[in-house]
Design a protein around this motif. Structure first.
Motif, short mmCIF file in Angstrom:
data_model
loop_
_atom_site.label_atom_id
_atom_site.label_comp_id
_atom_site.label_asym_id
_atom_site.label_seq_id
_atom_site.Cartn_x
_atom_site.Cartn_y
_atom_site.Cartn_z
N ASP A 149 103.25 77.61 -26.26
CA ASP A 149 104.23 78.29 -25.70
C ASP A 149 104.03 78.61 -24.03
N GLY A 150 104.92 77.70 -23.27
CA GLY A 150 105.12 78.31 -21.53
C GLY A 150 103.87 77.22 -20.87
N LEU A 151 103.61 76.38 -22.02
CA LEU A 151 102.32 75.38 -20.70
C LEU A 151 104.10 74.61 -19.29
N PHE A 152 105.45 74.36 -20.53
CA PHE A 152 105.65 73.24 -19.74
C PHE A 152 107.42 74.84 -18.86
N GLY A 153 107.60 74.65 -17.69
CA GLY A 153 108.48 75.41 -16.72
C GLY A 153 109.10 74.79 -15.73
N GLU A 154 109.77 75.84 -14.76
CA GLU A 154 110.08 75.06 -13.67
C GLU A 154 109.38 75.95 -12.34
N PRO A 155 108.65 74.73 -11.70
CA PRO A 155 107.37 75.50 -10.53
C PRO A 155 108.59 75.81 -9.00
N ASP A 191 103.67 68.06 20.18
CA ASP A 191 102.89 68.39 19.52
C ASP A 191 102.91 70.27 19.57
N GLU A 192 103.63 70.08 18.13
CA GLU A 192 103.39 71.31 17.84
C GLU A 192 102.23 72.39 16.40
N GLY A 193 100.90 71.63 16.75
CA GLY A 193 100.51 72.35 16.36
C GLY A 193 99.99 71.78 14.98
N PHE A 194 101.25 71.03 14.12
CA PHE A 194 101.05 71.07 12.72
C PHE A 194 101.96 69.65 12.41
N GLY A 195 100.91 69.13 11.93
CA GLY A 195 102.00 67.40 11.47
C GLY A 195 102.94 67.75 10.46
N PRO A 196 103.08 66.50 9.24
CA PRO A 196 104.47 66.37 8.55
C PRO A 196 103.81 67.22 7.29
N TRP A 197 105.22 67.46 6.53
CA TRP A 197 104.82 68.17 5.48
C TRP A 197 105.34 67.39 4.53
N LEU A 198 105.09 67.53 2.54
CA LEU A 198 106.06 66.98 2.04
C LEU A 198 106.91 67.98 1.26
N LEU A 199 107.97 67.40 0.61
CA LEU A 199 109.22 68.13 -0.57
C LEU A 199 109.00 66.82 -1.25
N GLU A 200 107.88 67.80 -2.70
CA GLU A 200 108.05 66.40 -3.91
C GLU A 200 109.48 67.17 -4.29
N ASP A 201 110.21 66.32 -5.21
CA ASP A 201 111.50 66.49 -6.37
C ASP A 201 111.97 66.91 -6.14
N LEU A 225 108.98 54.19 -15.85
CA LEU A 225 109.03 55.09 -15.40
C LEU A 225 109.95 55.37 -13.92
N ASP A 226 110.50 56.36 -12.77
CA ASP A 226 110.97 56.34 -12.84
C ASP A 226 110.05 56.84 -11.53
N THR A 227 109.88 56.42 -10.25
CA THR A 227 108.33 56.87 -9.44
C THR A 227 108.08 57.88 -9.89
N ARG A 228 108.83 59.27 -9.42
CA ARG A 228 107.83 60.07 -9.83
C ARG A 228 107.50 60.59 -11.32
N LEU A 229 108.11 60.02 -12.32
CA LEU A 229 107.39 60.13 -13.47
C LEU A 229 106.11 58.86 -13.38
N ARG A 230 105.95 58.44 -12.88
CA ARG A 230 104.69 57.38 -12.84
C ARG A 230 103.71 58.32 -12.04
N PRO A 251 105.53 71.14 -14.55
CA PRO A 251 107.93 70.93 -14.29
C PRO A 251 107.52 70.21 -15.72
N VAL A 252 109.21 70.78 -15.79
CA VAL A 252 110.06 70.40 -17.10
C VAL A 252 110.81 68.99 -17.09
N ARG A 253 110.42 68.61 -16.14
CA ARG A 253 111.45 67.30 -15.58
C ARG A 253 110.13 65.97 -16.52
N ALA A 254 108.65 66.46 -16.18
CA ALA A 254 107.38 65.79 -16.20
C ALA A 254 106.95 65.86 -18.30
N ARG A 255 107.53 66.21 -18.92
CA ARG A 255 107.20 66.73 -19.91
C ARG A 255 107.38 65.81 -20.72
N PRO A 256 108.27 64.35 -20.81
CA PRO A 256 107.83 63.11 -21.56
C PRO A 256 107.05 62.56 -21.59
#
Length: 366
Positions: free
Chosen positions: A34-40, A73-83, A242-247, A218-223
């Protein structure tokens, strides 16, 4: 008063194995958890002075969104938000609130530079400045290993019952599929919170661990996970619907399993064939390539650098060889005009062909 554990043999194979990462000994094995799946924990960003360039933000849900500094030039590059979830425009403001999984730590503290946003295919919009909102404390649920057959060291620690003895320190939770093959591994700080005799069998326990430092799936990845926990696929293209995030989740499991299972390289001159009907995104590309070389659920790279490594051998392939790419037009249509993380145009289809042919595999497009 703690219950007394009787001695038993060394734990046998199980679906989940808790292993000490430093000494390599097995704390215990079980078949239920129990607890393997959850909301990060998700990052929340307020974008001020939002100017859209693409469609409605409702269409972003589940997408990957890059935030690219747009102030020199801000000294840092792009960052990513997933899901990304629930992007909203607060009423009466010119802003946008965006929540998603931070791929890294994000920008340095205090930076509020203008940013532009894209989803890997198109520019979505820009803002004059942004602010990262500190997330609320995430509710931590314990990780419970049910019906655990404890090893000798765990029985000794539980018998002592001291705070020091119950701190098992860094451990690896190794997971196997229904056929006994390695599926995945997750690290955690295994601190025993409680334990009790299990209803699942004599001399078995339910072990409750503090999971504050455990990153749940993530719960969405459970299937997808449950599909793989039952056993690896026996037919190709099981991921196609599957959609891209589940792929991407499917590809993560393929990669982790594939990198632990060495393949016998086929002799030089082998003829491969790729089913290109479902290559509509980058994870689909690598999943189809993996199955073309190593069969259903097979791995042959998850990015261009990994693909180049696989072409050097030990992953089922020996140069030279040939590849018949059927329905190549699908990949060309979807991957020829994409964006890099920092927003530069990219022809991923041409890059992949270059890497494959550079690895000694002559490609015929059909």
């Amino acid at each position: 008063m703690c219950p007394v554990l009787e001695n038993s043999d060394r734990p046998g194979p199980g679906r989940y194995t808790l292993t000490d990462t430093e000494g390599g000994h097995v704390w215990g094995v079980c078949d239920e958890i129990d607890g393997l799946f959850g909301e990060p924990e998700r990052g929340t960003y307020e974008l001020f002075g939002w100017v859209p360039e693409g469609g409605e933000v409702r269409g972003w849900v589940g997408s990957r969104v890059w935030l690219v500094p747009d102030g020199g030039d801000e000294g840092f590059g792009p960052w990513l938000l997933e899901d990304v979830v629930s992007p909203v425009r607060p009423p009466g403001t010119d802003g946008l609130v965006l929540r998603g999984l931070d791929d890294c730590e994000g920008p340095p503290e205090g930076h509020r530079t203008p940013v532009r946003l894209h989803d890997g295919r198109r520019w979505l919009g820009s803002c004059r400045e942004f602010a990262r909102v500190l997330p609320p404390e995430r509710e931590v649920r314990p990780l419970v290993l049910r019906g655990l057959a404890p090893g000798d060291r765990l029985r000794g620690a539980l018998a002592k019952g001291t705070r020091r003895a119950l701190d098992l320190k860094e451990a690896a939770l190794e997971m196997r599929d229904g056929r006994g093959g390695h599926l995945a591994e997750r690290l955690l700080w295994a601190k025993v919170m409680a334990w009790r005799p299990s209803s699942l069998g004599a001399n078995l326990i339910d072990l409750e661990l503090d999971s504050a430092l455990f990153e749940p799936v993530p719960v969405r990845a459970r299937p997808v996970w449950e599909r793989w926990l039952a056993g690896p696929p026996v037919a190709a293209n099981a991921w196609a619907g599957l959609d891209t995030r589940l792929r991407e989740t499917w590809l993560e499991l393929v990669r982790e399993r594939g990198c632990r299972r060495p393949c016998s390289d086929r002799p030089a001159g082998h003829a491969y064939e790729i089913d290109g009907r479902h290559i509509t995104d980058e994870p689909g590309l690598h999943l189809a390539l993996g199955e073309a070389v190593n069969g259903p659920g097979g791995y042959f790279g998850g990015c261009l650098d990994a693909l180049a490594d696989c072409l050097r051998g030990t992953f089922g392939y020996t140069a030279p060889a040939t590849l018949l790419w059927r329905d190549a037009g699908t990949a060309r249509d979807h991957l020829s005009r994409v964006l890099t993380a920092d927003g530069r145009p990219r022809d991923l289809f041409a890059e992949v062909l270059g890497v494959i042919e550079g690895g000694g595999m002559r490609v015929t497009l059909a």
